[in-house]
Design a protein around this motif. Structure first.
Motif, PDB file in Angstrom:
ATOM      1  N   LEU A 241      49.241 -31.707  73.700  1.00  0.00           N
ATOM      2  CA  LEU A 241      49.211 -30.698  72.647  1.00  0.00           C
ATOM      3  C   LEU A 241      49.589 -31.253  71.269  1.00  0.00           C
ATOM      4  O   LEU A 241      49.037 -30.844  70.261  1.00  0.00           O
ATOM      5  N   GLY A 242      50.571 -32.154  71.209  1.00  0.00           N
ATOM      6  CA  GLY A 242      50.970 -32.696  69.916  1.00  0.00           C
ATOM      7  C   GLY A 242      51.585 -31.658  69.002  1.00  0.00           C
ATOM      8  O   GLY A 242      51.441 -31.727  67.781  1.00  0.00           O
ATOM      9  N   ARG A 243      52.259 -30.666  69.566  1.00  0.00           N
ATOM     10  CA  ARG A 243      52.921 -29.619  68.791  1.00  0.00           C
ATOM     11  C   ARG A 243      54.430 -29.786  68.899  1.00  0.00           C
ATOM     12  O   ARG A 243      54.955 -30.202  69.921  1.00  0.00           O
ATOM     13  N   ARG A 244      55.131 -29.402  67.838  1.00  0.00           N
ATOM     14  CA  ARG A 244      56.584 -29.532  67.848  1.00  0.00           C
ATOM     15  C   ARG A 244      57.222 -28.666  68.937  1.00  0.00           C
ATOM     16  O   ARG A 244      58.154 -29.093  69.609  1.00  0.00           O
ATOM     17  N   ASP A 245      56.725 -27.422  69.081  1.00  0.00           N
ATOM     18  CA  ASP A 245      57.331 -26.555  70.086  1.00  0.00           C
ATOM     19  C   ASP A 245      57.076 -27.084  71.497  1.00  0.00           C
ATOM     20  O   ASP A 245      57.950 -27.013  72.363  1.00  0.00           O
ATOM     21  N   ALA A 246      55.890 -27.654  71.719  1.00  0.00           N
ATOM     22  CA  ALA A 246      55.599 -28.239  73.025  1.00  0.00           C
ATOM     23  C   ALA A 246      56.472 -29.469  73.277  1.00  0.00           C
ATOM     24  O   ALA A 246      56.943 -29.700  74.394  1.00  0.00           O
ATOM     25  N   THR A 247      56.704 -30.258  72.225  1.00  0.00           N
ATOM     26  CA  THR A 247      57.564 -31.429  72.369  1.00  0.00           C
ATOM     27  C   THR A 247      58.996 -31.020  72.672  1.00  0.00           C
ATOM     28  O   THR A 247      59.698 -31.682  73.441  1.00  0.00           O
ATOM     29  N   GLY A 248      59.426 -29.895  72.105  1.00  0.00           N
ATOM     30  CA  GLY A 248      60.754 -29.382  72.412  1.00  0.00           C
ATOM     31  C   GLY A 248      60.895 -29.045  73.892  1.00  0.00           C
ATOM     32  O   GLY A 248      61.948 -29.276  74.506  1.00  0.00           O
ATOM     33  N   VAL A 249      59.850 -28.506  74.476  1.00  0.00           N
ATOM     34  CA  VAL A 249      59.856 -28.210  75.910  1.00  0.00           C
ATOM     35  C   VAL A 249      60.003 -29.508  76.702  1.00  0.00           C
ATOM     36  O   VAL A 249      60.768 -29.586  77.673  1.00  0.00           O
ATOM     37  N   LEU A 250      59.282 -30.536  76.295  1.00  0.00           N
ATOM     38  CA  LEU A 250      59.355 -31.827  76.990  1.00  0.00           C
ATOM     39  C   LEU A 250      60.755 -32.430  76.895  1.00  0.00           C
ATOM     40  O   LEU A 250      61.265 -32.988  77.875  1.00  0.00           O
ATOM     41  N   LEU A 251      61.362 -32.336  75.729  1.00  0.00           N
ATOM     42  CA  LEU A 251      62.704 -32.883  75.569  1.00  0.00           C
ATOM     43  C   LEU A 251      63.692 -32.159  76.485  1.00  0.00           C
ATOM     44  O   LEU A 251      64.601 -32.773  77.054  1.00  0.00           O
ATOM     45  N   GLY A 252      63.506 -30.853  76.638  1.00  0.00           N
ATOM     46  CA  GLY A 252      64.347 -30.118  77.561  1.00  0.00           C
ATOM     47  C   GLY A 252      64.134 -30.553  78.997  1.00  0.00           C
ATOM     48  O   GLY A 252      65.076 -30.594  79.800  1.00  0.00           O
ATOM     49  N   SER A 253      62.893 -30.916  79.333  1.00  0.00           N
ATOM     50  CA  SER A 253      62.575 -31.327  80.706  1.00  0.00           C
ATOM     51  C   SER A 253      63.130 -32.711  81.042  1.00  0.00           C
ATOM     52  O   SER A 253      63.132 -33.105  82.212  1.00  0.00           O
ATOM     53  N   VAL A 269      56.613 -37.489  76.323  1.00  0.00           N
ATOM     54  CA  VAL A 269      57.284 -37.609  75.022  1.00  0.00           C
ATOM     55  C   VAL A 269      56.802 -38.864  74.303  1.00  0.00           C
ATOM     56  O   VAL A 269      56.476 -38.837  73.103  1.00  0.00           O
ATOM     57  N   ALA A 270      56.755 -39.980  75.018  1.00  0.00           N
ATOM     58  CA  ALA A 270      56.289 -41.226  74.400  1.00  0.00           C
ATOM     59  C   ALA A 270      54.832 -41.107  73.976  1.00  0.00           C
ATOM     60  O   ALA A 270      54.436 -41.622  72.921  1.00  0.00           O
ATOM     61  N   ALA A 271      54.017 -40.408  74.780  1.00  0.00           N
ATOM     62  CA  ALA A 271      52.603 -40.229  74.438  1.00  0.00           C
ATOM     63  C   ALA A 271      52.446 -39.383  73.181  1.00  0.00           C
ATOM     64  O   ALA A 271      51.574 -39.640  72.345  1.00  0.00           O
ATOM     65  N   VAL A 272      53.291 -38.362  73.034  1.00  0.00           N
ATOM     66  CA  VAL A 272      53.212 -37.483  71.864  1.00  0.00           C
ATOM     67  C   VAL A 272      53.470 -38.260  70.583  1.00  0.00           C
ATOM     68  O   VAL A 272      52.713 -38.179  69.612  1.00  0.00           O
TER      69      VAL A 272
END
Length: 466
Positions: A241-253, A269-272
């Protein structure tokens, strides 16, 4: 290809390949391949098509000819049961073969253009009819083809197939629904929690394609509250997705209780940050640094695991048994950003909070990493990491070694003299040792030279007289 019966003597096209009726089977071909020929009755051809859907090691040499023969049967055999069996067998040879078959049918039928009355015609009409077919193979191909050709009414017709009795049809319908422009997140929601992995993964794919705020919110909820299979499916796909909110979900995971989910989240995360300008690498690093102190099996472990994964190029160059059983996939840029994040986290880790010996040993081993840039990262960060432990003067002495849990100098000397290591790795080890030696000289100079802060000329005179 058609779902209407045709006489056994009808002529067929040879455009899909030369094996089967129009080709010449070789001695290595399985007997079932020859029985696809129309000289045999429909029952024999159907049994042959079904038999060819169970790939085995004995069939590997003839795999391409088998697929060609099944394509030809699926497109042109006059009997519907034979065509359906061929479609099923193509699916078991590889999911992408059904996609190719859908495109082939679409080419034959002229796409999904509208006629003068505004009704869909050609391929779209055919695929829509197959979505209501009694045979699951035809419904699967109908969902595949309709999502490929699309038209104004494709989304609602695909949505009707969300409750199909066959999981493959449901999966292809929901993925195709998003592809042709379907946007109703609520329609996809029930499939996100489906028991079938195929359907669940396709529903996640659909939400990623839809990419609306509601879709991302549903993905975030699934990543937090779903079972392990669903959480894994979500974090594997959110990186697209490359979205900040989606990246926030990944960081939580990255704090997920499952090691598989944490590792997949680290990879995403690294791919984003490797691909998305909307998510700066520095911002991600700063958010990760806020998670200190790091557990030994936490952030450091998952990013190290991603940095150590093999790329597609690595796999092609490695022996077959070296990559057997591994399903991980990582591209070069993702691996490099994972290595960079690993080095940044390791440099900032509190040496008193966790054992860092494994982390530092991997960094020393990474001087011989397959990827030159990852190896250069290791060479650049090792002195910095040593300087943040122990005395802090940039020199790995006994106190520093105790804090890091590993004798850096001894390990570097061993690597520098290891004939089994690459020339580049030995040179990197020697270069790091030289940097440590320079640090010794600089530290000694700092201790022996008296520095006087001078703001005005009188300051120096006053200090000197004292």
């Amino acid at each position: 290809m058609d779902d209407r019966p045709r006489p056994d003597g009808a002529d067929g096209s040879a455009e899909s390949g030369g094996t089967g009726r129009g080709g010449r089977p070789t001695d290595d071909d399985p007997p079932a391949l020859a029985r696809l020929d129309r000289r045999f009755d429909a029952s024999t051809r159907r049994e042959a098509a079904e038999a060819l859907g169970s790939p085995s090691s004995s069939m590997s040499a003839a795999a391409s000819r088998i697929v060609d023969g099944l394509f030809e049967a699926a497109l042109d055999d006059p009997d519907e049961t034979v065509r359906a069996a061929a479609i099923e067998s193509l699916y078991f040879h590889g999911d992408d073969h059904v996609d190719r078959l859908g495109r082939r049918v679409a080419d034959r039928r002229g796409g999904g253009a509208e006629d003068g009355s505004g009704k869909t015609s050609g391929a779209a009409e055919t695929f829509s009819r197959w979505l209501r077919h009694d045979r699951a193979a035809y419904r699967m191909l109908g969902a595949t083809g309709l999502s490929t050709v699309g038209d104004e009414g494709a989304a609602p017709r695909l949505r009707e197939a969300f409750d199909d009795g066959d999981a493959r049809v449901r999966a292809r319908a929901v993925r195709g629904y998003a592809r042709v422009g379907g946007e109703a997140v609520e329609a996809v929601r029930p499939l996100v929690n489906a028991r079938n992995d195929l359907v669940r993964g396709a529903a996640v794919d659909a939400l990623v394609t839809i990419e609306s705020d509601d879709a991302v919110e549903l993905l975030a909820r699934a990543a937090r509250r779903g079972n392990e299979g669903l959480r894994l499916a979500v974090v594997r796909r959110l990186g697209a997705l490359g979205r900040r909110d989606a990246t926030g979900v990944l960081l939580g995971s990255l704090r997920d209780p499952s090691a598989s989910v944490r590792r997949a989240a680290a990879r995403s995360v690294a791919a984003v940050i490797a691909e998305a300008d909307a998510v700066p690498a520095g911002d991600v690093r700063d958010r990760l640094l806020a998670e200190r102190p790091f557990e030994a099996d936490g952030l450091l472990a998952v990013f190290r695991a991603v940095a150590a994964e093999r790329t597609g190029a690595d796999r092609r160059a490695a022996p077959a048994d070296a990559t057997a059983g591994s399903e991980e996939r990582v591209d070069t840029e993702t691996k490099r950003y994972a290595a960079w994040l690993y080095c940044e986290l390791l440099e900032s880790a509190d040496p008193t909070a966790a054992d860092r010996s494994t982390a530092v040993e991997w960094l020393i081993d990474a001087l011989d990493h397959r990827d030159r840039l990852v190896a250069d990262f290791a060479a650049a960060y090792l002195p910095r990491i040593a300087s943040t432990s122990g005395t802090g003067d940039g020199l790995p002495d006994d106190e520093t070694d105790s804090a890091l849990g590993v004798d850096i100098k001894r390990n570097l000397r061993a690597l520098a003299g290891d004939e089994a290591a690459s020339d580049a790795a030995r040179e990197r080890a020697r270069a790091v040792l030289r940097r440590f030696k320079r640090a010794v000289v600089e530290a000694a100079a700092d201790r022996d030279v008296e520095y006087v802060y001078v703001r005005w000329p009188a300051d120096y005179t006053e200090s000197y007289n004292e």
